[in-house]
Design an enzyme around this catalytic site. Sequence first.
Site, PDB file in Angstrom:
ATOM      1  N   ASP A 287      75.055 -39.279  15.585  1.00  0.00           N
ATOM      2  CA  ASP A 287      75.452 -40.519  14.997  1.00  0.00           C
ATOM      3  C   ASP A 287      76.256 -41.142  16.467  1.00  0.00           C
ATOM      4  OD1 ASP A 287      76.289 -43.015  13.989  1.00  0.00           O
ATOM      5  OD2 ASP A 287      77.217 -41.608  12.268  1.00  0.00           O
ATOM      6  N   TRP A 288      76.519 -42.539  16.468  1.00  0.00           N
ATOM      7  CA  TRP A 288      76.821 -43.225  17.567  1.00  0.00           C
ATOM      8  C   TRP A 288      78.251 -42.778  18.229  1.00  0.00           C
ATOM      9  CZ3 TRP A 288      72.355 -43.960  16.119  1.00  0.00           C
ATOM     10  CH2 TRP A 288      71.198 -44.818  16.566  1.00  0.00           C
TER      11      TRP A 288
END
Length: 866
Positions: A287-288
């Site tokens: 995830d970012w």
Amino acid sequence: MATLKSFACVLAALAAVGSAVPADHHQKRQQAPEAGFYVPSYYPAPYGGWVDDWKESYAKAKALVDRMTLAEKTNITGGTGIYMGRCNGNTGSALRVNFPQLCLNDAANGIRQTDNVTVFPNAITAGATFDKKLIYERGAAIGKEGRGKGVNIWLGPSVGPLGRKPKGGRNWEGFGSDPVLQGYGAYETIRGVQDQGVIATIKHLIGNEQEMYRMYNPFQYAYSANIDDRTLHEVYLWPFAEAVRAGVGAAMTAYNAVNGSASSHNPYLINGLLKDELGFQGFVMSDWISHMSGVASAIAGLDMDMPGDTQIPLFGSSFWMYELTRSTLNGSVPMDRLNDMATRIVAAWYKMGQDEGFPAVNFDTNSKTREAPLYPGAWPNSPTGVVNEFVQVQADHDVVARQVAQDGLTLLKNEDNLLPSPHRDPSSSSAPAQPPTPTAPTHAPIETVDYMYIDDPISAFRRRTDDVTFYNTDRFPSSARQQSEDDVAFVFITSDAGENSYTVEGNHGDRDASRLFAWHDGDRLVQDVAARYSNVVVVANTVGPLVLEAWHDLPSVKAVLIAHLPGQEGGESLTGVLYGDVSPNGHLPYSITFAEDDMPESVTRLIDSAFFNQPQDTYTEGLYIDYKWLNKAGIKARYAFGHGLSYTTFNYTATIEKVTQLTRTPPPRAPKEGILEYDQPIPAAAEAVAPAGFQMIWRLIYSWLSESDAQNAIRDGQTRQYPYPPGYTTTQREGPRAGGGEGGNPALYDTAYTLSVTVTNSGSEHSGKASVQAYLQFPEGIEYETPIIQLRDFEKTGELAPGESQTVQINLRRKDISVWDVVLQDWVVPEVDGAYKVWLGAASDDLSAVCHVDGLTCESNVAGPI
Ligand SMILES: *[C@@H]1O[C@H](CO)[C@@H](O)[C@H](O)[C@H]1NC(C)=O
Ligand SMILES: *[C@@H]1O[C@H](CO)[C@@H](O)[C@H](O)[C@H]1NC(C)=O
Ligand SMILES: *[C@@H]1O[C@H](CO)[C@@H](O)[C@H](O)[C@H]1NC(C)=O
Ligand SMILES: *[C@@H]1O[C@H](CO)[C@@H](O)[C@H](O)[C@H]1NC(C)=O
Ligand SMILES: CC(=O)N[C@H]1CO[C@H](CO)[C@@H](O)[C@@H]1O
């Protein structure tokens, strides 16, 4: 996905401590402080390519990856950096061999941060339809819009959070608080999206059940979701298994830790559960800004680093890209691991047919103008160019969007048959509607699509009548018109949630401030309206359960509708039901309780910060979330999971047939076959070095090393040994007994029993669609404790006229009637052909037919199990 705002905060926090970010939490903390939870060692990362469906794509991918240089391989496994490209995520390319940069883009309800797109209803609304075909069509329309914009990889669907915590911030991105509802929701969405050639992403693996304290920062570890093995398999991993069974091309790890180790480098989670047991053939991304280690995440099975940066974004620094090049040159990440990563990515690209005729990216998430900086993160040094081509992709997708919004609309209460509204006097042209306060459905401005238009409720009312007065206010208006006998007041209330990166009205993503009450004093508004009008309809646009008790039983509150999150088509979809063009047919994808603390404390309490310690979120309630908890505790819900009224009534009759003779455990899995050879010697340093004279973009993340760094890396590898974690090996495993195909041992998905359920519209006035929900009750006296009933399948009928019938098929697969045995590490049928009951009906507390697995008989008009 995080946002600019959050990065600003992260930067501010980090400035104080310089480079204090621990490079590798994974090494430091294998053991969660919470007793008994630990991360079992699981190495090496299993190769893909052994599932028949993927073999052709793997063969092509392997051939292409074989032609790539080291720096090309590491380039396609990492992002070029946040705001260093047009999409939410942009990989590096290998253009020399015609492999393009890949565009990765949100949102949960369509294609984010662009124009000429459709704002679809969110997944919680799609879940409320209990309609697999419609969920597929929504996915297909999203896929078409993604393809039209040049999105290679759509960052959905989400099934994690699963909806364990009623106040959790992102539950609405998933389909509802039940693994089987989430599972079919994900399955159908993925098929819909990927049938258009767009890679879908199942997320977030796993345990992201609250927003607050989800992220690592220099002062604090992200919370650890501590989940026991059986609960993980039977609840949280279940929808991921369905996603893999659907052939999903990508998976995303969660921000939080699991059992004490960050999801993005948790070897048991990625190598063990996802890739080996579930047989996932695609690639796994972080995830970012949750990537926090180089070698550790690579050997734990991560395949793609998104958006490429370390936890201090925008400086052009990364744990992969040039560092991954270094890690392979110095031998710490084995070449077969890198080749497997790259092959997984390229195989997914071939599998979706993106090698032929796939549109190039034609939009820019960073800007709305035709021309803009190509790399905003490189400001003020970015070149500019044409970034937005305004490609129209909406087509007729408003139709499916409206259908989902309408069929998700859930009627909770309808006293005196107040609805449909003009029904007491169908010939009257006078207006029924006096809505004091419709507000456009809103929620935190992330994870959502830009509205090209919104068909809002008041516009839809006005298309039907002139005699409607509208007040857009949070307080009862002093100017409100004097009520007459026929007036009906419609009160619109709302409850919002979102990601932790935004705080909205005191809510930190989760509904920690508003709790389960309406926002903007909505509960008070309903009370005030109810005091002055005798016919009140409450419509709630809500992200999840609300506590309705402040006004639910007031005599004039006759009807209550949950309109969920309808997207752009919130008007006609609502008035069509209010005016009786169609009967409501949505059902609650979660339970609504009388009080917040009707649920166990472990799910109502949001985990708090633990300064310098890792907050612990321990799943002490086990399998018992939502209706399973209420049923076990003997607590009546205000409205149970699955509840939803129609204007008509239905009855149910069924027959049951045995399809496959089961055994206590599934037949042995087949061995993995057809795996390609991924190993190779460490390449020459030259493969890691940029061509002379290459003009690099400032701050863009590249995969190249300098000549001397490349030489040094090779020398390091000859003189030093990487401190691998205990249990590390490079010898591929056979794979666990519960594996063997996409989703696990294929025999788990054999149909054991089929039920033919005939639904009859037993009313006389209205037609309508019925939901058939099938809940399983395990035989008494088995050696496992099980919830009283568990949803196992569902179907929706078509529109049935009064007296009309339709027969739908319900399937019970081996896995549906099994329990995860933690000792055997396999799914077990506790009593073959035993006294299982399959309860059928319209809601978890409205089950009027039952079939018996022993004896293969069914009965109708019975009292339900609850
Ligand atoms: C978490 O720890 C439990 C032991 O309490 C173990 O059974 C389970 O497999 C672990 N899960 C993960 C994902 O590490
Ligand atoms: C990596 O990707 C970038 C961006 O597309 C490109 O400029 C660069 O040439 C690529 N590097 C290699 C080794 O191909
Ligand atoms: C190889 O490089 C990686 C990335 O910089 C580093 O983490 C690792 O310790 C290095 N291994 C050796 C043996 O020097
Ligand atoms: C269902 O309703 C129909 C129509 O009212 C009726 O004929 C039939 O007997 C009912 N069946 C059951 C099982 O109640
Ligand atoms: C065909 C179409 O609807 N084009 C629109 C795309 O978006 C731009 C910017 O919002 C509009 O100006 C166009 O009219």
